[in-house]
Scaffold this motif. Structure first.
Motif, PDB file in Angstrom:
ATOM      1  N   SER A   1      25.145   6.565 101.072  1.00 44.56           N
ATOM      2  CA  SER A   1      25.061   7.205  99.756  1.00 44.56           C
ATOM      3  C   SER A   1      26.362   7.927  99.465  1.00 44.56           C
ATOM      4  CB  SER A   1      23.897   8.200  99.707  1.00 44.56           C
ATOM      5  OG  SER A   1      24.119   9.269 100.620  1.00 44.56           O
ATOM      6  N   VAL A   2      26.524   8.304  98.204  1.00 42.07           N
ATOM      7  CA  VAL A   2      27.610   9.215  97.846  1.00 42.07           C
ATOM      8  C   VAL A   2      26.970  10.516  97.391  1.00 42.07           C
ATOM      9  CG1 VAL A   2      29.228   7.397  97.236  1.00 42.07           C
ATOM     10  CG2 VAL A   2      27.760   8.347  95.473  1.00 42.07           C
ATOM     11  N   ARG A   3      27.578  11.616  97.761  1.00 40.38           N
ATOM     12  CA  ARG A   3      27.020  12.924  97.437  1.00 40.38           C
ATOM     13  C   ARG A   3      27.650  13.452  96.151  1.00 40.38           C
ATOM     14  NH1 ARG A   3      27.606  18.531 100.905  1.00 40.38           N
ATOM     15  NH2 ARG A   3      26.083  19.756  99.725  1.00 40.38           N
ATOM     16  N   ILE A   4      26.805  13.982  95.278  1.00 43.29           N
ATOM     17  CA  ILE A   4      27.263  14.533  94.012  1.00 43.29           C
ATOM     18  C   ILE A   4      26.898  16.015  93.975  1.00 43.29           C
ATOM     19  CG2 ILE A   4      27.048  14.401  91.491  1.00 43.29           C
ATOM     20  CD1 ILE A   4      26.183  11.435  91.952  1.00 43.29           C
ATOM     21  N   VAL A   5      27.880  16.861  93.687  1.00 45.32           N
ATOM     22  CA  VAL A   5      27.679  18.306  93.598  1.00 45.32           C
ATOM     23  C   VAL A   5      28.306  18.801  92.300  1.00 45.32           C
ATOM     24  CG1 VAL A   5      28.153  20.545  94.642  1.00 45.32           C
ATOM     25  CG2 VAL A   5      27.679  18.566  96.107  1.00 45.32           C
ATOM     26  N   ASP A   6      27.523  19.528  91.510  1.00 46.59           N
ATOM     27  CA  ASP A   6      28.013  20.070  90.234  1.00 46.59           C
ATOM     28  C   ASP A   6      28.602  18.977  89.346  1.00 46.59           C
ATOM     29  OD1 ASP A   6      27.266  22.638  91.008  1.00 46.59           O
ATOM     30  OD2 ASP A   6      29.217  23.037  91.938  1.00 46.59           O
ATOM     31  N   ASP A   7      27.884  17.859  89.273  1.00 40.11           N
ATOM     32  CA  ASP A   7      28.279  16.728  88.429  1.00 40.11           C
ATOM     33  C   ASP A   7      29.658  16.180  88.798  1.00 40.11           C
ATOM     34  OD1 ASP A   7      27.557  14.917  86.402  1.00 40.11           O
ATOM     35  OD2 ASP A   7      28.824  15.962  84.942  1.00 40.11           O
ATOM     36  N   ARG A   8      29.966  16.224  90.090  1.00 42.99           N
ATOM     37  CA  ARG A   8      31.211  15.646  90.580  1.00 42.99           C
ATOM     38  C   ARG A   8      30.974  15.014  91.943  1.00 42.99           C
ATOM     39  NH1 ARG A   8      36.073  19.895  90.265  1.00 42.99           N
ATOM     40  NH2 ARG A   8      34.554  21.152  91.399  1.00 42.99           N
ATOM     41  N   LEU A   9      31.741  13.983  92.223  1.00 39.46           N
ATOM     42  CA  LEU A   9      31.660  13.344  93.532  1.00 39.46           C
ATOM     43  C   LEU A   9      32.165  14.310  94.597  1.00 39.46           C
ATOM     44  CD1 LEU A   9      31.155  10.606  95.062  1.00 39.46           C
ATOM     45  CD2 LEU A   9      33.606  10.210  94.815  1.00 39.46           C
ATOM     46  N   ALA A  10      31.367  14.462  95.663  1.00 39.01           N
ATOM     47  CA  ALA A  10      31.752  15.378  96.740  1.00 39.01           C
ATOM     48  C   ALA A  10      32.119  14.640  98.020  1.00 39.01           C
ATOM     49  CB  ALA A  10      30.636  16.368  97.019  1.00 39.01           C
ATOM     50  N   GLY A  11      31.562  13.444  98.227  1.00 43.92           N
ATOM     51  CA  GLY A  11      31.884  12.728  99.443  1.00 43.92           C
ATOM     52  C   GLY A  11      30.962  11.564  99.709  1.00 43.92           C
ATOM     53  N   VAL A  12      31.112  10.986 100.883  1.00 41.59           N
ATOM     54  CA  VAL A  12      30.418   9.763 101.274  1.00 41.59           C
ATOM     55  C   VAL A  12      29.672  10.002 102.575  1.00 41.59           C
ATOM     56  CG1 VAL A  12      30.743   7.364 101.994  1.00 41.59           C
ATOM     57  CG2 VAL A  12      32.143   8.312 100.142  1.00 41.59           C
ATOM     58  N   ARG A  13      28.428   9.557 102.622  1.00 40.96           N
ATOM     59  CA  ARG A  13      27.645   9.662 103.851  1.00 40.96           C
ATOM     60  C   ARG A  13      27.377   8.267 104.398  1.00 40.96           C
ATOM     61  NH1 ARG A  13      25.618  13.832 106.058  1.00 40.96           N
ATOM     62  NH2 ARG A  13      25.660  15.074 104.136  1.00 40.96           N
ATOM     63  N   LEU A  14      27.685   8.080 105.690  1.00 43.95           N
ATOM     64  CA  LEU A  14      27.434   6.800 106.349  1.00 43.95           C
ATOM     65  C   LEU A  14      26.011   6.751 106.889  1.00 43.95           C
ATOM     66  CD1 LEU A  14      30.781   6.393 108.341  1.00 43.95           C
ATOM     67  CD2 LEU A  14      30.269   5.689 105.996  1.00 43.95           C
ATOM     68  N   THR A  15      25.568   5.557 107.253  1.00 45.78           N
ATOM     69  CA  THR A  15      24.197   5.391 107.748  1.00 45.78           C
ATOM     70  C   THR A  15      23.980   6.123 109.069  1.00 45.78           C
ATOM     71  OG1 THR A  15      24.874   3.288 108.747  1.00 45.78           O
ATOM     72  CG2 THR A  15      23.804   3.188 106.586  1.00 45.78           C
ATOM     73  N   ASP A  16      25.064   6.418 109.823  1.00 44.61           N
ATOM     74  CA  ASP A  16      24.900   7.162 111.084  1.00 44.61           C
ATOM     75  C   ASP A  16      24.922   8.671 110.865  1.00 44.61           C
ATOM     76  OD1 ASP A  16      27.539   7.796 110.614  1.00 44.61           O
ATOM     77  OD2 ASP A  16      28.340   6.810 112.396  1.00 44.61           O
ATOM     78  N   GLY A  17      24.983   9.094 109.578  1.00 42.39           N
ATOM     79  CA  GLY A  17      24.967  10.512 109.257  1.00 42.39           C
ATOM     80  C   GLY A  17      26.332  11.132 109.043  1.00 42.39           C
ATOM     81  N   THR A  18      27.388  10.434 109.401  1.00 46.25           N
ATOM     82  CA  THR A  18      28.731  10.970 109.220  1.00 46.25           C
ATOM     83  C   THR A  18      29.006  11.226 107.741  1.00 46.25           C
ATOM     84  OG1 THR A  18      29.533   9.753 111.149  1.00 46.25           O
ATOM     85  CG2 THR A  18      31.192  10.549 109.598  1.00 46.25           C
ATOM     86  N   PHE A  19      29.583  12.392 107.454  1.00 41.33           N
ATOM     87  CA  PHE A  19      29.936  12.726 106.068  1.00 41.33           C
ATOM     88  C   PHE A  19      31.449  12.868 105.960  1.00 41.33           C
ATOM     89  CE2 PHE A  19      30.910  15.747 102.666  1.00 41.33           C
ATOM     90  CZ  PHE A  19      30.263  15.133 101.589  1.00 41.33           C
ATOM     91  N   VAL A  20      32.017  12.228 104.936  1.00 38.44           N
ATOM     92  CA  VAL A  20      33.456  12.288 104.691  1.00 38.44           C
ATOM     93  C   VAL A  20      33.671  12.794 103.274  1.00 38.44           C
ATOM     94  CG1 VAL A  20      35.640  11.028 104.659  1.00 38.44           C
ATOM     95  CG2 VAL A  20      33.820  10.327 106.235  1.00 38.44           C
TER      96      VAL A  20
END
Length: 315
Positions: free
Chosen positions: A203-222
Motif C-alpha cells: 500500500s501507499v500511506r496518505i497523511v493530511d491528503d499527501r503521500l507519506a510513503g510506501v509499505r511493503l508486504t513484509d511490513g517495511t515502510f519507506v
C-alpha cells in the motif's frame, strides 16, 4: 457544450481533447462542417496544469479546453456533449450512434478519444493519481524535483522511468514489486545511486491528503513524497469494434493502441486517429500537432474526392 446534433457533417470528431479540438480547428478553417463529440472525461483532469506546452506551460487542463472550444466555435465548428457507442458504414458514409440514442452521419471521421491508464491495484495509488502519484517525468517531474521519489516496478518501462526521475532528484528508490531489474539494469541503477527495494508493495500511506510513503508486504515502510508508476495505457476505442477497428499491442509493450500510417489514416478508409489513442506517450503539444495534421489530411482527402466528382460531372 450543446446537445444539438445535426443530421450530417463533413467530419465527425470523437474526443474533445487537444488532438480532437486542433483537428476541428483545421477543418473549420477549411470551411468544413465539423462537430466534436466529447464525453467530458479528459485523461489529464486530475492534473493541476499542463506542462511542456510552449507559451502555455502550467495552464489548467480545463482552461486549455475552454480556449480550444471557443476557437473551434469561432470557425463554425460545433462541440456536442455525448458518448459514441458505435460507428457503422464506410465509403464516405458513416453512421455515428451515441449512447443516448442520438445519431448523425459523417463523410469522414477523426478519432481522438485518448487512452485510459491501468494502474496496479494497490491501496492509495488511484486516490493520489495525477497529484503525487505520477507517471511522466516531463509532465510532472519539475513539480517533484529534489523530493524523495519512489518508482514502482510495474512494467517494462519502470527502470527507464526510474533513470529519468533520477535526473530530477538525488533521492530515488526503485521498488521492484513485480518488475525486478535485470543484471544490466541493476548496474545502471547502482551507477546512478538509485536504491533498490526488493519485495512487493502492499500500500501507499496518505497523511493530511499527501503521500507519506510506501509499505511493503513484509511490513517495511519507506518514506516517500512522490511515487512514479508506469501505467498500462489502453486506447479508448471499444466503439470502433463495430467496424472492425480494434486496439492492438503497442510495439513498446506500454499497452494497446490503434495503429495508423504516418498521416494518421487507419486501415478503415475514411477514418483517421490522432493523439494518445494511437501515440500512447504523446504529450499535449504532440497530440495537438497530430490532430492538426490529421485535420489537414482529411480536408485534402475530401478535396480530392470533390475534384473527381467535379471532373466527372463536367464530362
Amino acid at each position: 457544450m450543446t446537445d444539438q446534433l445535426k443530421n450530417s457533417y463533413d467530419v465527425v470528431i470523437v474526443g474533445g481533447g487537444a488532438a480532437g479540438l486542433n483537428g476541428a480547428l483545421m477543418l473549420g478553417r477549411s470551411r468544413r462542417s465539423v462537430v466534436v463529440i466529447d464525453s467530458g472525461r479528459p485523461r489529464n483532469a486530475p492534473a493541476e496544469g499542463v506542462h511542456g506546452l510552449l507559451a502555455l506551460d502550467g495552464i489548467a487542463p480545463s482552461e486549455l479546453l475552454e480556449r480550444g472550444r471557443a476557437e473551434v466555435r469561432g470557425y463554425g465548428g460545433e462541440i456536442v456533449g455525448g458518448e459514441v457507442v458505435a460507428v457503422r458504414g464506410g465509403d464516405g458514409e458513416f453512421t455515428v450512434a451515441l449512447t443516448d440514442g442520438r445519431v448523425t452521419r459523417a463523410r469522414r471521421m477523426l478519432i481522438a478519444t485518448g487512452l485510459f491508464d491501468e494502474i496496479p491495484d494497490i491501496p492509495g495509488l488511484r486516490e493520489r493519481w495525477g497529484k503525487d502519484v505520477i507517471h511522466c517525468p516531463y509532465c510532472h517531474g519539475w513539480e517533484v524535483r529534489d523530493r524523495a521519489i519512489g518508482v514502482l516496478g510495474s512494467g517494462p518501462m519502470s527502470v527507464h522511468q526510474a533513470l529519468l526521475f533520477r535526473q530530477l532528484s538525488p533521492d530515488v528508490v526503485y521498488f521492484t514489486h513485480v518488475a525486478p531489474p535485470t543484471p544490466e539494469q541493476a548496474a545502471q541503477l547502482a551507477a546512478r545511486d538509485i536504491r533498490v527495494m526488493p519485495g512487493e508493495v502492499a500500500s501507499v500511506r496518505i497523511v493530511d491528503d499527501r503521500l507519506a510513503g510506501v509499505r511493503l508486504t513484509d511490513g517495511t515502510f519507506v518514506a516517500r513524497e512522490a511515487m512514479a508508476v508506469a501505467s498500462r495505457m489502453v486506447a479508448r476505442a471499444d466503439f470502433l469494434a463495430s467496424i472492425g477497428l480494434k486496439p492492438v499491442p503497442h510495439p513498446s509493450g506500454m499497452g494497446e493502441h490503434i495503429p495508423t500510417d504516418p498521416t494518421g489514416r487507419t486501415e478503415v478508409p475514411g477514418i483517421w486517429v490522432a493523439g494518445n489513442v494511437t501515440d500512447l506517450s504523446a504529450q499535449v503539444g504532440a497530440a495537438a500537432a497530430a490532430g492538426a495534421a490529421a485535420g489537414a489530411q482529411i480536408n485534402f482527402d475530401l478535396v480530392t474526392e470533390e475534384i473527381q466528382q467535379a471532373v466527372s460531372a463536367r464530362r
